[in-house]
Enzyme design. Structure first.
Site, PDB file in Angstrom:
ATOM      1  CG  ASN A  95      -0.069  -5.101  -3.530  1.00 42.25           C
ATOM      2  OD1 ASN A  95       0.522  -5.994  -3.538  1.00 42.25           O
ATOM      3  ND2 ASN A  95      -0.808  -4.205  -3.027  1.00 42.25           N
ATOM      4  CE  LYS A 144      -4.374  -4.762  -2.656  1.00 42.14           C
ATOM      5  NZ  LYS A 144      -5.397  -3.519  -2.250  1.00 42.14           N
ATOM      6  CG  HIS A 155      -0.501  -0.265  -0.238  1.00 42.47           C
ATOM      7  ND1 HIS A 155      -1.509  -0.876   0.106  1.00 42.47           N
ATOM      8  CD2 HIS A 155      -0.808  -0.703  -1.596  1.00 42.47           C
ATOM      9  CE1 HIS A 155      -2.893  -0.503  -0.499  1.00 42.47           C
ATOM     10  NE2 HIS A 155      -2.059  -1.425  -1.957  1.00 42.47           N
ATOM     11  CD  GLU A 158      -4.576  -2.621   1.093  1.00 40.20           C
ATOM     12  OE1 GLU A 158      -3.943  -4.008   1.122  1.00 40.20           O
ATOM     13  OE2 GLU A 158      -5.704  -2.845   0.538  1.00 40.20           O
ATOM     14  CD  GLU A 191      -1.913   1.910  -4.953  1.00 40.60           C
ATOM     15  OE1 GLU A 191      -2.731   1.001  -5.601  1.00 40.60           O
ATOM     16  OE2 GLU A 191      -1.271   1.670  -3.284  1.00 40.60           O
ATOM     17  N   GLY A 206      -9.644  -1.382  -3.979  1.00 38.06           N
ATOM     18  CA  GLY A 206     -10.475  -2.578  -3.366  1.00 38.06           C
ATOM     19  C   GLY A 206     -11.802  -1.718  -3.624  1.00 38.06           C
ATOM     20  CB  SER A 233     -11.445   0.319  -8.438  1.00 39.64           C
ATOM     21  OG  SER A 233     -11.021   0.360  -7.191  1.00 39.64           O
TER      22      SER A 233
HETATM   23  P1  PGA Z   1      -7.007  -2.410  -6.442  1.00 37.10           P
HETATM   24  O1  PGA Z   1      -5.881  -2.622  -5.279  1.00 37.10           O
HETATM   25  O2  PGA Z   1      -6.329  -2.461  -7.328  1.00 37.10           O
HETATM   26  O3  PGA Z   1      -7.854  -3.752  -5.880  1.00 37.10           O
HETATM   27  O4  PGA Z   1      -8.338  -1.625  -6.077  1.00 37.10           O
HETATM   28  C1  PGA Z   1      -4.633  -1.571  -5.891  1.00 37.10           C
HETATM   29  C2  PGA Z   1      -3.933  -1.496  -4.135  1.00 37.10           C
HETATM   30  O5  PGA Z   1      -4.229  -1.546  -3.502  1.00 37.10           O
HETATM   31  O6  PGA Z   1      -2.330  -1.671  -4.732  1.00 37.10           O
END
Ligand code: PGA
Length: 255
Positions: free
Chosen positions: A9, A11, A98, A100, A170, A176, A216
């Site tokens: 992903n 982003k 997601h 976010e 997640e 992140g 992560s």
């Molecule tokens: P990350 O993001 O691996 O940077 O933690 C995962 C995601 O948001 O899908």
């Protein structure tokens, strides 16, 4: 046996030339693993068509996904991109819910289930994200939260449609942050989710469902996470922007 899916992903990262270079490198370096695992990249929307064309020209099975789609079919919705439009440019998968988008765009369960419906109507595969906040985890409420995010709307799909969905677990506190769920925490939640699906849709659909872990995941922790019996792949943010890290994770999944 479920085939693992490794999904990057991206982003809102990478300028166009950086994105196309990374995608080209992923296509060439992922070749030896594509018979063992599925690989998907979710670039920003304006790069999706070119990524799809590149994969096609290079006869690569790398999947191109979208990070979001509209809950509407089409019409006067400025700035939105419909599921039908995504399909028309070769996109086959789309993230829904997601954390976010839930947090910054206030997307709630009703809108998310409408997005899932729009995608399924045109034959796209929704990758439905769920996950608890740090506060919920600290209060030991994670199973309650996940049950809530899945039950009600997405579990209203009939069995045939639900069987097309991929779920991504997640935990918000791991996205992140560099703080990953332990392999045991991930396995517990994936097993819990598969159990919920089994009680709703039966054993066959539950056993075929792919549940990805996200939060992560990186080249150091991927092998242990991906080794868990109910972890069927990863939704990878930060580490998917680095070629070596992403390919290492793919290798760990292909073993
Ligand atoms: P990350 O993001 O691996 O940077 O933690 C995962 C995601 O948001 O899908």
């Amino acid at each position: 046996m479920r085939k693992k899916l490794l999904a990057g992903n991206w982003k809102m990262n990478l300028a166009w030339n950086e994105a196309m270079t990374l995608f080209a490198n992923i296509v060439s370096e992922s070749k030896p693993y594509l018979d063992k695992v599925d690989i998907a990249v979710f670039p920003p929307s304006i790069y999706q068509r070119q990524c799809f064309e590149f994969a096609k020209q290079n006869k690569s099975a790398v999947i191109v996904g979208a990070q979001d789609c509209s809950a509407q079919n089409g019409g006067a919705f400025t700035g939105e991109v419909s599921a039908q439009m995504l399909r028309s440019i070769g996109v086959s998968h789309c993230l829904v819910g997601h954390s976010e988008r839930r947090e910054y765009h206030h997307e709630g369960s009703r809108m998310l289930s409408e997005k899932v419906e729009r995608l399924l109507e045109v034959g796209l595969i929704p990758v439905f994200c769920c996950g608890e906040s740090l506060q919920d985890r600290d209060n030991d409420n994670q199973t309650f939260v996940i049950d809530n995010q899945l039950d009600g709307r997405i579990f209203e799909l009939n069995a045939e449609l639900f069987s097309k969905v991929v779920i991504a677990y997640e935990p918000v506190w791991a996205i992140g942050t560099g703080r990953t769920a332990t392999a045991e925490q991930a396995q517990d939640m994936h097993e819990f989710i598969r159990g919920l699906v089994q009680s709703k849709y039966g054993a066959e659909i539950a056993q075929n469902l792919r549940i990805l872990y996200g939060g992560s995941m990186n080249e150091s922790n991927a092998a242990e996470l991906l080794n868990q019996p109910d972890v069927d792949g990863g939704l990878i943010g930060g580490a998917s922007l680095k070629l070596d890290a992403f390919i290492s994770i793919i290798k760990a999944a292909a073993l």
